[in-house]
Design a protein around this motif. Structure first.
Motif, PDB file in Angstrom:
ATOM      1  N   LEU A 153       0.827  -1.204   0.000  1.00  0.00           N
ATOM      2  CA  LEU A 153       0.000   0.000   0.000  1.00  0.00           C
ATOM      3  C   LEU A 153       0.865   1.259   0.000  1.00  0.00           C
ATOM      4  N   ALA A 154       1.880   1.279   0.857  1.00  0.00           N
ATOM      5  CA  ALA A 154       2.756   2.447   0.933  1.00  0.00           C
ATOM      6  C   ALA A 154       3.516   2.654  -0.373  1.00  0.00           C
ATOM      7  N   ALA A 155       4.025   1.564  -0.935  1.00  0.00           N
ATOM      8  CA  ALA A 155       4.786   1.670  -2.182  1.00  0.00           C
ATOM      9  C   ALA A 155       3.905   2.121  -3.340  1.00  0.00           C
ATOM     10  N   ALA A 156       2.619   1.795  -3.279  1.00  0.00           N
ATOM     11  CA  ALA A 156       1.677   2.209  -4.321  1.00  0.00           C
ATOM     12  C   ALA A 156       1.181   3.635  -4.119  1.00  0.00           C
ATOM     13  N   GLY A 157       1.639   4.287  -3.064  1.00  0.00           N
ATOM     14  CA  GLY A 157       1.258   5.670  -2.813  1.00  0.00           C
ATOM     15  C   GLY A 157      -0.114   5.836  -2.212  1.00  0.00           C
ATOM     16  N   ILE A 158      -0.640   4.798  -1.598  1.00  0.00           N
ATOM     17  CA  ILE A 158      -1.964   4.854  -0.985  1.00  0.00           C
ATOM     18  C   ILE A 158      -1.826   5.321   0.452  1.00  0.00           C
ATOM     19  N   GLY A 159      -2.625   6.306   0.844  1.00  0.00           N
ATOM     20  CA  GLY A 159      -2.485   6.877   2.183  1.00  0.00           C
ATOM     21  C   GLY A 159      -3.685   7.701   2.580  1.00  0.00           C
ATOM     22  N   PRO A 160      -3.481   8.736   3.413  1.00  0.00           N
ATOM     23  CA  PRO A 160      -4.583   9.559   3.908  1.00  0.00           C
ATOM     24  C   PRO A 160      -5.446  10.108   2.766  1.00  0.00           C
ATOM     25  N   GLY A 161      -6.756  10.030   2.979  1.00  0.00           N
ATOM     26  CA  GLY A 161      -7.696  10.483   1.970  1.00  0.00           C
ATOM     27  C   GLY A 161      -8.156   9.398   1.021  1.00  0.00           C
ATOM     28  N   ASP A 162      -7.465   8.259   1.028  1.00  0.00           N
ATOM     29  CA  ASP A 162      -7.825   7.151   0.145  1.00  0.00           C
ATOM     30  C   ASP A 162      -8.699   6.137   0.875  1.00  0.00           C
ATOM     31  N   GLU A 163      -9.512   5.435   0.116  1.00  0.00           N
ATOM     32  CA  GLU A 163     -10.282   4.303   0.626  1.00  0.00           C
ATOM     33  C   GLU A 163      -9.801   3.028  -0.052  1.00  0.00           C
ATOM     34  N   VAL A 164      -9.780   1.945   0.717  1.00  0.00           N
ATOM     35  CA  VAL A 164      -9.390   0.642   0.206  1.00  0.00           C
ATOM     36  C   VAL A 164     -10.512  -0.334   0.533  1.00  0.00           C
ATOM     37  N   ILE A 165     -11.043  -0.999  -0.486  1.00  0.00           N
ATOM     38  CA  ILE A 165     -12.142  -1.939  -0.289  1.00  0.00           C
ATOM     39  C   ILE A 165     -11.596  -3.266   0.207  1.00  0.00           C
ATOM     40  N   VAL A 166     -12.188  -3.758   1.320  1.00  0.00           N
ATOM     41  CA  VAL A 166     -11.708  -4.957   2.016  1.00  0.00           C
ATOM     42  C   VAL A 166     -12.916  -5.822   2.388  1.00  0.00           C
ATOM     43  N   PRO A 167     -12.858  -7.135   2.180  1.00  0.00           N
ATOM     44  CA  PRO A 167     -13.962  -7.984   2.654  1.00  0.00           C
ATOM     45  C   PRO A 167     -14.026  -7.984   4.173  1.00  0.00           C
ATOM     46  N   ALA A 168     -15.233  -8.091   4.701  1.00  0.00           N
ATOM     47  CA  ALA A 168     -15.414  -8.007   6.147  1.00  0.00           C
ATOM     48  C   ALA A 168     -14.923  -9.247   6.876  1.00  0.00           C
ATOM     49  N   ASN A 169     -14.987 -10.418   6.219  1.00  0.00           N
ATOM     50  CA  ASN A 169     -14.580 -11.638   6.916  1.00  0.00           C
ATOM     51  C   ASN A 169     -13.161 -12.023   6.499  1.00  0.00           C
ATOM     52  N   THR A 170     -12.235 -11.311   7.061  1.00  0.00           N
ATOM     53  CA  THR A 170     -10.826 -11.605   6.889  1.00  0.00           C
ATOM     54  C   THR A 170     -10.158 -11.412   8.231  1.00  0.00           C
ATOM     55  N   PHE A 171      -8.926 -11.908   8.361  1.00  0.00           N
ATOM     56  CA  PHE A 171      -8.196 -11.616   9.597  1.00  0.00           C
ATOM     57  C   PHE A 171      -7.938 -10.115   9.661  1.00  0.00           C
ATOM     58  N   VAL A 172      -7.925  -9.571  10.871  1.00  0.00           N
ATOM     59  CA  VAL A 172      -7.848  -8.123  11.046  1.00  0.00           C
ATOM     60  C   VAL A 172      -6.594  -7.510  10.441  1.00  0.00           C
ATOM     61  N   ALA A 173      -5.566  -8.316  10.160  1.00  0.00           N
ATOM     62  CA  ALA A 173      -4.333  -7.776   9.582  1.00  0.00           C
ATOM     63  C   ALA A 173      -4.599  -7.049   8.274  1.00  0.00           C
ATOM     64  N   VAL A 226     -17.349   1.182  -4.840  1.00  0.00           N
ATOM     65  CA  VAL A 226     -16.380   2.082  -5.469  1.00  0.00           C
ATOM     66  C   VAL A 226     -16.906   3.516  -5.439  1.00  0.00           C
ATOM     67  N   GLY A 227     -16.063   4.424  -4.959  1.00  0.00           N
ATOM     68  CA  GLY A 227     -16.425   5.828  -4.885  1.00  0.00           C
ATOM     69  C   GLY A 227     -15.274   6.707  -5.322  1.00  0.00           C
ATOM     70  N   PRO A 228     -15.429   8.011  -5.200  1.00  0.00           N
ATOM     71  CA  PRO A 228     -14.394   8.931  -5.684  1.00  0.00           C
ATOM     72  C   PRO A 228     -13.064   8.818  -4.950  1.00  0.00           C
ATOM     73  N   ARG A 229     -13.076   8.285  -3.728  1.00  0.00           N
ATOM     74  CA  ARG A 229     -11.834   8.166  -2.972  1.00  0.00           C
ATOM     75  C   ARG A 229     -11.234   6.756  -3.021  1.00  0.00           C
ATOM     76  N   THR A 230     -11.897   5.846  -3.691  1.00  0.00           N
ATOM     77  CA  THR A 230     -11.393   4.474  -3.746  1.00  0.00           C
ATOM     78  C   THR A 230     -10.073   4.427  -4.516  1.00  0.00           C
ATOM     79  N   ALA A 231      -9.058   3.836  -3.904  1.00  0.00           N
ATOM     80  CA  ALA A 231      -7.740   3.732  -4.535  1.00  0.00           C
ATOM     81  C   ALA A 231      -7.356   2.293  -4.835  1.00  0.00           C
ATOM     82  N   ALA A 232      -7.912   1.342  -4.077  1.00  0.00           N
ATOM     83  CA  ALA A 232      -7.488  -0.048  -4.241  1.00  0.00           C
ATOM     84  C   ALA A 232      -8.570  -0.994  -3.741  1.00  0.00           C
ATOM     85  N   VAL A 233      -8.476  -2.234  -4.207  1.00  0.00           N
ATOM     86  CA  VAL A 233      -9.303  -3.334  -3.732  1.00  0.00           C
ATOM     87  C   VAL A 233      -8.366  -4.437  -3.272  1.00  0.00           C
TER      88      VAL A 233
END
Length: 368
Positions: free
Chosen positions: A71-91, A124-131
């Motif tokens: 995520l850091a190497a891809a430049g994803i950070g404050p202001g971005d949203e990342v779509i994540v499934p709810a049933n995953t380990f918290v990591a 997906v919205g205007p702030r979505t950066a990654a899935v």
């Protein structure tokens, strides 16, 4: 045999199966004494990248670091949203928060419990950066739909392959589909170290270089005492790299054993303990043998009485965890219902077919 305890996961037994190979690896590292950055690290990275059918690999401290570094190497950070499934380990969610982005939790498919591409599309919205495509329990998510979806919206597709070493979907190996993939080598994984470890794999050499730099204190490639980035220390020990290279030789064989055991579960379990569906396009590696049962407490009591280990992966979805409550946008009914029913049965390459038969027999008594 009938009265012997069956552990949920016999890590010691798995290690003992490879004792001779691991002893050789141990002695080789002791002989040169380069315990950080030794030659075994480069060897493992090359072999694991080849195994994942991708270009490059950077070994890191653990699987959570691997996700955060991508995520850091891809430049994803404050202001971005990342779509994540709810049933995953918290990591998975922790890594998103660690770079200052917001996890956007979505629901999963009711049959496989993999992330639902329709739910991803709707989120997906205007702030979505990654899935983040979490390849849960050893089966890959539906990348046939996620790849064109993310490409259409210009989003990074990141694979959380911590439970999917060697899995395939539509012929594609886990780790070869997205911008990059994160792997964990926690001891209980299909490819597990004798301690913590992780890796990032990718075809994007520029991203790999940035991950490598961030994981090594942000140090410049050609100037040891110059730190161009604010990095961190996330390097795999030489010993772990040596052990993983030795174990990688047996990974495909072990995964075949897991598939055979899962077939026995499917044949022997009662209708009241339903294994998750296998997508016909998928070739899972069955990191976990997960079933759904309406009366989980009764099934657990029967397993306990028979001396059979079990696990829960995961009884509290991420959006209901106190640490991530602020990111909950509403109910996610499929993940929430599944969390009340899922039960993980013993699964490892050193599990015997007779033990699976006994587990099934115990469950047939209470979940017919």
């Amino acid at each position: 045999m009938s009265g012997q305890a069956i552990p949920f996961l016999d890590v010691g037994g798995m290690v003992e199966m490879l004792r001779e190979d691991l002893d050789v690896a141990w002695k080789a590292v002791l002989s040169h004494g380069r315990f950080v950055g030794g030659p075994e690290v480069e060897v493992f990275e090359a072999r694991f990248a080849e195994y994942c059918e991708t270009a490059s690999c950077v070994s890191v401290g653990n699987g959570t670091d691997a996700l955060e570094l991508i995520l850091a190497a891809a430049g994803i950070g404050p202001g971005d949203e990342v779509i994540v499934p709810a049933n995953t380990f918290v990591a998975t969610a922790e890594a998103v928060c660690a770079v200052g982005a917001r996890p956007r939790f979505v629901d999963v498919q009711p049959d496989t419990l993999e992330v639902d591409p329709d739910a991803v599309a709707a989120a997906v919205g205007p702030r979505t950066a990654a899935v983040v495509a979490v390849h849960l329990f050893g089966q890959m998510a539906d990348v046939d739909r996620l790849v064109p979806l993310t490409q259409r919206h210009g989003l990074a597709l990141i694979e959380d392959a911590a439970q999917a070493h060697g899995a395939r979907f539509g012929g594609h190996r886990a780790g070869s589909v997205g911008l990059a993939a994160a792997f964990s080598f926690y001891p209980g994984k299909n490819l597990g170290a004798l301690g913590d470890g992780g890796a990032v794999v990718s075809r994007d050499e520029q991203l790999i270089g940035r991950v490598r730099q961030l994981a090594n204190h942000g140090r410049a490639v050609d100037r040891r005492h110059v730190h161009e980035l604010r990095g961190r220390n996330s390097r795999m020990d030489t010993l772990q790299a040596a052990f993983l290279t030795a174990k990688l030789t047996y990974l495909d064989t072990d995964n075949q054993l897991r598939r055979a055991l899962m077939r026995r579960y499917r044949e022997g379990l009662p209708p009241g303990c339903r294994p998750l569906t296998q997508d016909p396009r998928s070739e899972p590696v069955h990191h976990l043998a997960v079933v759904r049962t309406a009366d989980r407490d009764r099934a657990i009591a029967a397993l306990d009485a028979a001396g059979i280990g079990w696990g829960l992966h995961y009884p509290v979805p991420c959006h209901r965890q106190p640490a991530f409550a602020e990111f909950a946008d509403g109910p996610l009914p499929v993940a929430e219902e599944a969390a009340e029913q899922i039960l993980s049965l013993p699964m490892s390459p050193n599990l015997w077919a007779e033990q699976v038969q006994r587990i099934c027999a115990v469950l047939r008594q209470v979940a017919a």
